[in-house]
Design a protein around this motif. Structure first.
Motif, PDB file in Angstrom:
ATOM      1  N   PRO A  89      29.492  49.668  41.320  1.00 38.33           N
ATOM      2  CA  PRO A  89      29.990  49.302  42.651  1.00 38.33           C
ATOM      3  C   PRO A  89      28.956  49.386  43.781  1.00 38.33           C
ATOM      4  O   PRO A  89      29.264  49.017  44.907  1.00 38.33           O
ATOM      5  N   TYR A  93      30.997  37.517  44.096  1.00 31.14           N
ATOM      6  CA  TYR A  93      31.017  38.973  44.220  1.00 31.14           C
ATOM      7  C   TYR A  93      32.299  39.562  43.664  1.00 31.14           C
ATOM      8  O   TYR A  93      33.309  38.871  43.513  1.00 31.14           O
ATOM      9  N   HIS A  94      32.208  40.854  43.353  1.00 33.02           N
ATOM     10  CA  HIS A  94      33.393  41.582  42.926  1.00 33.02           C
ATOM     11  C   HIS A  94      34.496  41.406  43.966  1.00 33.02           C
ATOM     12  O   HIS A  94      34.234  41.423  45.160  1.00 33.02           O
ATOM     13  N   HIS A  95      35.727  41.285  43.483  1.00 31.53           N
ATOM     14  CA  HIS A  95      36.916  41.253  44.341  1.00 31.53           C
ATOM     15  C   HIS A  95      37.073  39.986  45.156  1.00 31.53           C
ATOM     16  O   HIS A  95      37.871  39.946  46.077  1.00 31.53           O
ATOM     17  N   ARG A 147      27.346  41.463  46.443  1.00 28.53           N
ATOM     18  CA  ARG A 147      27.958  41.627  45.132  1.00 28.53           C
ATOM     19  C   ARG A 147      29.185  42.529  45.151  1.00 28.53           C
ATOM     20  O   ARG A 147      30.052  42.413  44.291  1.00 28.53           O
ATOM     21  N   ASP A 148      29.239  43.468  46.119  1.00 25.42           N
ATOM     22  CA  ASP A 148      30.350  44.414  46.096  1.00 25.42           C
ATOM     23  C   ASP A 148      30.460  45.085  47.464  1.00 25.42           C
ATOM     24  O   ASP A 148      29.521  45.730  47.919  1.00 25.42           O
TER      25      ASP A 148
END
Lengths: 449, 449
Positions: free
Chosen positions: A180, B66-68, B190-191
């Motif tokens: 993360p 990106y994540h999420h 990315r996060d």
């Protein structure tokens, strides 16, 4: 007709231009030369670029330079005999120099012969093709500012001086895609202050790891775990740094090592080195090598012997203890060949020479031996080209390595003596670990003794 | 002989392959086609890549994923009529989908015709040359895993489907080179968890900015100042977000705006958009355009009319309200032309058509008008190609835009009705701002009503 296309205006490329310009001063006839440089200034990796990833034209960022980087080598190892530090600065200065100071020194030398006039900045080479019928090369280059191709041009010689600390090697570790926090390669490291108060994982054990570990401690990282395949580096690290074996996997913020230990981190910094990559070259012209002291298929570490005409050369593609001086004698040697002052032997003789060096390299098993190997390589080039200075700094390299081994924290506070001027460098006004301001400006205002 | 070189296996390129495969199913003779994809999987920007900057082969990372990330558009705007969401998921699902779910849906469609079999993964196109004597193209491609050039190949047609959300536009602001924290473009985001507890500056006011602002608030950023040239976005932001005019300069951690205000930040995120960049194309084949609803020199937004033979095509190069469906009808249209089922008009007719659309676009001054413009463009392609479905989702787009304007925080919690199945999507089990787990796996296990 001899026409040289030189690719890259870093220390290697600029040494090439410097030597050509010097030869012109000596009354020699110098062929046409154009140097294509994709950055907006000369200096190669010594330029700082605040961008990471790709540049404003979509091309990969060349530089891996960061704020507060000081050379990890004493300047006495890279001093150019015909342009000493005494000459440039007019006084004794410390041995370990901040990045801007190194670049200023190099630029000073280039200026003495106006070497930058041959450089076409913001110009990227997209493709080089060898024409076997004409025994020459066609080059596709592009003006990145105008966003326009240059007309295709033909050259008799190509000299590749694009460096090999630009393209990061970033191996996959299980789970990294779910981490993360920030994951970066040292290529994208710009400022240790970003990591103040953070828990870090640094992967790697070579020069990038050494330096980034110190930088992060210096600028306030909370703790750093350093993981490497090759075992502990063997330095006496500050208390914030712990060494571990190779990383095994990542789960959330937790990183697990081969010895079964684990820890939580906020960011992961890959110091896993670089790849020799020449995206503008087709296979028949492309050096493919790991970072070694004698790359394959290069006669004298310079001439590409795989594609017929021996008119493709590489400068500075070796792993390096020697840097600026090695690039300089390589360039001098290459210039003499291109000018026809030196004749290359037959292909089998060149191959035998490469084999001899490669066999010697295979027997190298320690850092001291590697330093000795590269000293011999540099001295061989000096002899073979008639370079007028003795570039041997093996004793300084050994002394430096010894001091680094004694204390990774204070080795940059040591003084060394110039081989060429006899000048002993002065102690830095503040030890490296306590010096937080490193601009050229502030360096020039230092009250040095 | 007709041979197609398709470049890129994202949604646009895969639609091209899907349509060819469909035509083959219908008994048509399909020409040779090879699709070169530099990533290790199909999916284009929908693939998540943990790396930033360059990939393991030194080439710029394609993805900006990106994540999420959840689609900022309801799925009803991008639903493909011959492969509906009902068909893929077998039940009603929410309208706004996490990235993995979108990719799963697209992949499901490709699988129905085994479209991926034409794709050569990990293969980058380095150069395309138009041969006027033979009226064809020579392509230099490279196998990145083998680290080896492919033999040069000749193709009658080139279809460029490499996307235009890959190459970041990152303008310079005074002092950015001295900023002590992280500076990144949304391409490298990315996060959002990396920025928990941080004070951020986000530059930009378009979709990336909208989404990254929300993500950062959702995952705990302390405060965000959003700076843009074009004035406030006009949303009711959560309390953590403040809008400011354009950034003027940066001094240390302090950022100054045109209105004289300033604030301290820990990181700077550029949401300043992307550049259309085709580094593998020489000027005579290279689309040069800003992100607009009708790029220049493309007949029907597809056929490159500048280099003689009309056999170079571009898919998906428009600014987008429509996405998957627009790529699909563009691909269908292109396939019919390549198969000879449609004849292109004379050059002056094509130019006049481009001019007409360009003049229409010049009169577009609002988002609603832009949606209307693109609807007309898509419907024109449908008519002109005999596409068998009505792709008009203007009313859904308008409804979506309205709901986003009403509440940027909750617009993703709304439901919409499919044009093709009549199915009304279900409410997400958790509102977007409270949903922290978004994998395909967890999505498939959702108990949806």
């Amino acid at each position: 007709m001899t026409r040289i296309c030189l690719i890259g205006a870093g220390p290697s490329g600029m040494s090439m231009l410097y030597n050509l310009a010097k030869m012109k001063e000596q009354g020699k006839h110098i062929p046409d030369v154009v140097c294509y440089e994709k950055q907006s200034d000369c200096g190669g990796l010594w330029n700082f670029d605040w961008r990471t990833g790709v540049d404003e034209h979509g091309e990969p960022i060349h530089g891996s330079m960061y704020h507060h980087l000081w050379s990890n080598n004493p300047k006495e190892c890279l001093e150019l005999p015909d342009y000493t530090f005494d000459r440039h600065f007019g006084k004794a200065i410390p041995s370990f120099l901040p990045r801007e100071v190194i670049l200023d020194y190099l630029s000073g030398r280039w200026k003495t012969v106006n070497a930058t006039k041959f450089v076409r900045l913001n110009t990227i080479v997209k493709n080089v093709v060898y024409n076997s019928d004409k025994d020459n090369f066609t080059v596709w280059a592009r003006d990145q500012v105008e966003d326009k191709d240059l007309p295709l041009e033909q050259f008799s010689h190509i000299v590749v001086a694009t460096g090999h600390f630009s393209v990061p090697n970033t191996p996959y570790f299980k789970g990294v895609e779910t981490f993360p926090g920030r994951v970066l390669h040292s290529h994208d490291f710009r400022d240790a202050r970003e990591f103040k108060g953070k828990q870090l994982l640094v992967i790697g054990s070579s020069y990038s790891a050494e330096d980034i570990l110190l930088q992060c401690v210096k600028f306030g990282a909370k703790s750093i775990v350093c993981s490497s395949r090759s075992g502990p580096m063997g330095f006496k690290w500050p208390a914030q740094i712990q060494e571990r074996p190779l990383l095994e996997k990542i789960e959330g913020q937790t990183v697990f090592f081969k010895d079964g230990t684990s820890t939580e981190v906020d960011a992961i910094i890959y110091c896993t080195g670089y790849k020799h990559t020449f995206s503008f070259l087709p296979d028949n012209l492309r050096l493919q090598t790991e970072n070694r002291f004698y790359p394959p298929n290069l006669y004298k570490g310079i001439v590409w012997i795989k594609t017929g005409n021996n008119k493709l050369m590489y400068i500075g593609m070796q792993n390096q203890f020697y840097s600026m001086t090695m690039f300089d004698v390589q360039s001098f040697w290459a210039c003499r060949v291109i000018l026809g002052e030196k004749t290359l032997p037959e292909k089998d003789t060149m191959e035998a020479d490469i084999t001899r060096w490669t066999q010697k390299l295979e027997r190298v098993t320690s850092i001291a031996q590697a330093m000795d190997f590269q000293t011999k390589y540099v001295m061989d080039l000096c002899r073979d080209s008639g370079y007028q200075y003795n570039l041997d700094v093996k004793d300084i390299l050994n002394d430096w390595d010894q001091k680094k081994r004694e204390s990774i924290i204070t080795y940059r506070d040591n003084v060394f003596k110039s081989k060429f001027t006899g000048t002993v460098s002065c102690k830095p006004p503040k030890p490296f670990m306590a010096a937080f301001e490193d601009s050229l400006d502030s360096f020039c205002k230092l009250n040095l003794h």
